[in-house]
Scaffold this motif. Structure first.
Motif, PDB file in Angstrom:
ATOM      1  N   LYS A   9       0.844  -1.216   0.000  1.00  0.00           N
ATOM      2  CA  LYS A   9       0.000   0.000   0.000  1.00  0.00           C
ATOM      3  C   LYS A   9       0.870   1.254   0.000  1.00  0.00           C
ATOM      4  O   LYS A   9       0.527   2.258  -0.628  1.00  0.00           O
ATOM      5  N   ILE A  10       1.986   1.192   0.710  1.00  0.00           N
ATOM      6  CA  ILE A  10       2.909   2.336   0.719  1.00  0.00           C
ATOM      7  C   ILE A  10       3.552   2.485  -0.655  1.00  0.00           C
ATOM      8  O   ILE A  10       3.626   3.593  -1.205  1.00  0.00           O
ATOM      9  N   VAL A  11       3.973   1.368  -1.238  1.00  0.00           N
ATOM     10  CA  VAL A  11       4.615   1.394  -2.566  1.00  0.00           C
ATOM     11  C   VAL A  11       3.676   1.988  -3.615  1.00  0.00           C
ATOM     12  O   VAL A  11       4.093   2.755  -4.479  1.00  0.00           O
ATOM     13  N   VAL A  38      18.682   6.623  13.144  1.00  0.00           N
ATOM     14  CA  VAL A  38      18.367   6.339  11.740  1.00  0.00           C
ATOM     15  C   VAL A  38      17.766   4.931  11.694  1.00  0.00           C
ATOM     16  O   VAL A  38      18.387   3.974  12.170  1.00  0.00           O
ATOM     17  N   HIS A  39      16.556   4.827  11.181  1.00  0.00           N
ATOM     18  CA  HIS A  39      15.917   3.508  11.033  1.00  0.00           C
ATOM     19  C   HIS A  39      15.106   3.533   9.741  1.00  0.00           C
ATOM     20  O   HIS A  39      13.995   4.081   9.685  1.00  0.00           O
ATOM     21  N   ILE A  40      15.710   2.961   8.726  1.00  0.00           N
ATOM     22  CA  ILE A  40      15.135   2.986   7.380  1.00  0.00           C
ATOM     23  C   ILE A  40      14.815   1.555   6.956  1.00  0.00           C
ATOM     24  O   ILE A  40      15.570   0.621   7.274  1.00  0.00           O
ATOM     25  N   LEU A  41      13.712   1.384   6.257  1.00  0.00           N
ATOM     26  CA  LEU A  41      13.317   0.068   5.747  1.00  0.00           C
ATOM     27  C   LEU A  41      13.471   0.093   4.235  1.00  0.00           C
ATOM     28  O   LEU A  41      12.890   0.955   3.563  1.00  0.00           O
ATOM     29  N   VAL A  42      14.267  -0.832   3.714  1.00  0.00           N
ATOM     30  CA  VAL A  42      14.542  -0.881   2.271  1.00  0.00           C
ATOM     31  C   VAL A  42      13.838  -2.114   1.701  1.00  0.00           C
ATOM     32  O   VAL A  42      14.130  -3.240   2.114  1.00  0.00           O
ATOM     33  N   ILE A 102      14.915  -4.775   4.411  1.00  0.00           N
ATOM     34  CA  ILE A 102      16.147  -4.665   5.196  1.00  0.00           C
ATOM     35  C   ILE A 102      15.961  -3.494   6.151  1.00  0.00           C
ATOM     36  O   ILE A 102      15.589  -2.393   5.726  1.00  0.00           O
ATOM     37  N   HIS A 103      16.217  -3.736   7.433  1.00  0.00           N
ATOM     38  CA  HIS A 103      16.281  -2.625   8.388  1.00  0.00           C
ATOM     39  C   HIS A 103      17.687  -2.040   8.290  1.00  0.00           C
ATOM     40  O   HIS A 103      18.681  -2.767   8.452  1.00  0.00           O
ATOM     41  N   LEU A 104      17.788  -0.760   8.048  1.00  0.00           N
ATOM     42  CA  LEU A 104      19.070  -0.051   8.066  1.00  0.00           C
ATOM     43  C   LEU A 104      19.048   0.843   9.296  1.00  0.00           C
ATOM     44  O   LEU A 104      18.255   1.789   9.379  1.00  0.00           O
TER      45      LEU A 104
HETATM   46  P1  5GP Z   1       9.734  -6.563  10.933  1.00  0.00           P
HETATM   47  O1  5GP Z   1       9.134  -6.688  12.313  1.00  0.00           O
HETATM   48  O2  5GP Z   1       8.818  -7.222   9.918  1.00  0.00           O
HETATM   49  O3  5GP Z   1      11.148  -6.967  10.818  1.00  0.00           O
HETATM   50  O4  5GP Z   1       9.730  -5.022  10.615  1.00  0.00           O
HETATM   51  C1  5GP Z   1       8.572  -4.294  10.324  1.00  0.00           C
HETATM   52  C2  5GP Z   1       8.870  -2.845  10.615  1.00  0.00           C
HETATM   53  O5  5GP Z   1       7.898  -2.070   9.938  1.00  0.00           O
HETATM   54  C3  5GP Z   1       8.780  -2.480  12.085  1.00  0.00           C
HETATM   55  O6  5GP Z   1      10.016  -1.917  12.513  1.00  0.00           O
HETATM   56  C4  5GP Z   1       7.629  -1.477  12.157  1.00  0.00           C
HETATM   57  O7  5GP Z   1       7.861  -0.428  13.060  1.00  0.00           O
HETATM   58  C5  5GP Z   1       7.538  -0.983  10.727  1.00  0.00           C
HETATM   59  N1  5GP Z   1       6.210  -0.619  10.298  1.00  0.00           N
HETATM   60  C6  5GP Z   1       5.054  -1.322  10.488  1.00  0.00           C
HETATM   61  N2  5GP Z   1       4.012  -0.699   9.917  1.00  0.00           N
HETATM   62  C7  5GP Z   1       4.526   0.427   9.335  1.00  0.00           C
HETATM   63  C8  5GP Z   1       3.919   1.486   8.595  1.00  0.00           C
HETATM   64  O8  5GP Z   1       2.726   1.539   8.349  1.00  0.00           O
HETATM   65  N3  5GP Z   1       4.767   2.484   8.171  1.00  0.00           N
HETATM   66  C9  5GP Z   1       6.107   2.465   8.430  1.00  0.00           C
HETATM   67  N4  5GP Z   1       6.807   3.493   7.977  1.00  0.00           N
HETATM   68  N5  5GP Z   1       6.701   1.488   9.131  1.00  0.00           N
HETATM   69  C10 5GP Z   1       5.910   0.476   9.582  1.00  0.00           C
END
Ligand code: 5GP
Ligand code: ZN
Length: 115
Positions: A9-11, A38-42, A102-104
């Motif tokens: 949905k974000i994409v 810094v916490h970025i999701l790639v 990937i969590h950065l």
């Molecule tokens: P996982 O637990 O799958 O390794 O990481 C999921 C990450 O996505 C978590 O760190 C959580 O905070 C983040 N996250 C979950 N829902 C959303 C969202 O709607 N928007 C953003 N920006 N991050 C999200």
């Protein structure tokens, strides 16, 4: 695209996020609940639920996935002090969103082993 996937949905811009990088195949966003300064999701734009679902067909995509993460880190100067990349996979791996990412993480010192 998976209908019930928050990252899809974000994409597709159906949900909002702070986008820090985008190209034809990838998007990177700020984590909504940051665990470090810094916490970025790639993530690939393609919906792949878990890394165990990666196939040979995704080989080039996977190479570029890490290149994108390293490029974001490098563009932000994170390599000077270091950073951590994490992929949580499946229930025991702590994965909560079923669209690989990937969590950065950077901006503080991380410990080992993980909790
Ligand atoms: P996982 O637990 O799958 O390794 O990481 C999921 C990450 O996505 C978590 O760190 C959580 O905070 C983040 N996250 C979950 N829902 C959303 C969202 O709607 N928007 C953003 N920006 N991050 C999200
Ligand atoms: Zn998805």
């Amino acid at each position: 695209m998976a209908e019930d996937c928050i990252f899809c949905k974000i994409v597709t811009r159906q949900s909002r996020a702070r986008i820090v990088y985008e190209d034809d195949l990838f998007m990177a966003i700020e984590d909504i609940n940051p665990q470090a300064p810094v916490h970025i999701l790639v993530m690939p734009k393609k919906h792949i639920p878990e890394i165990q679902h990666i196939t040979n067909e995704d080989k080039e995509l996977m190479k570029r996935w890490f290149w994108v993460a390293v490029k974001i880190a490098s563009d932000r100067g994170l390599a000077k002090t270091g950073y951590r990349t994490v992929i949580n996979d499946g229930v025991d791996g702590g994965q909560t969103v079923g669209h690989i990412h990937i969590h950065l993480l950077s901006g503080r010192k991380f410990s080992w082993p993980p909790g």
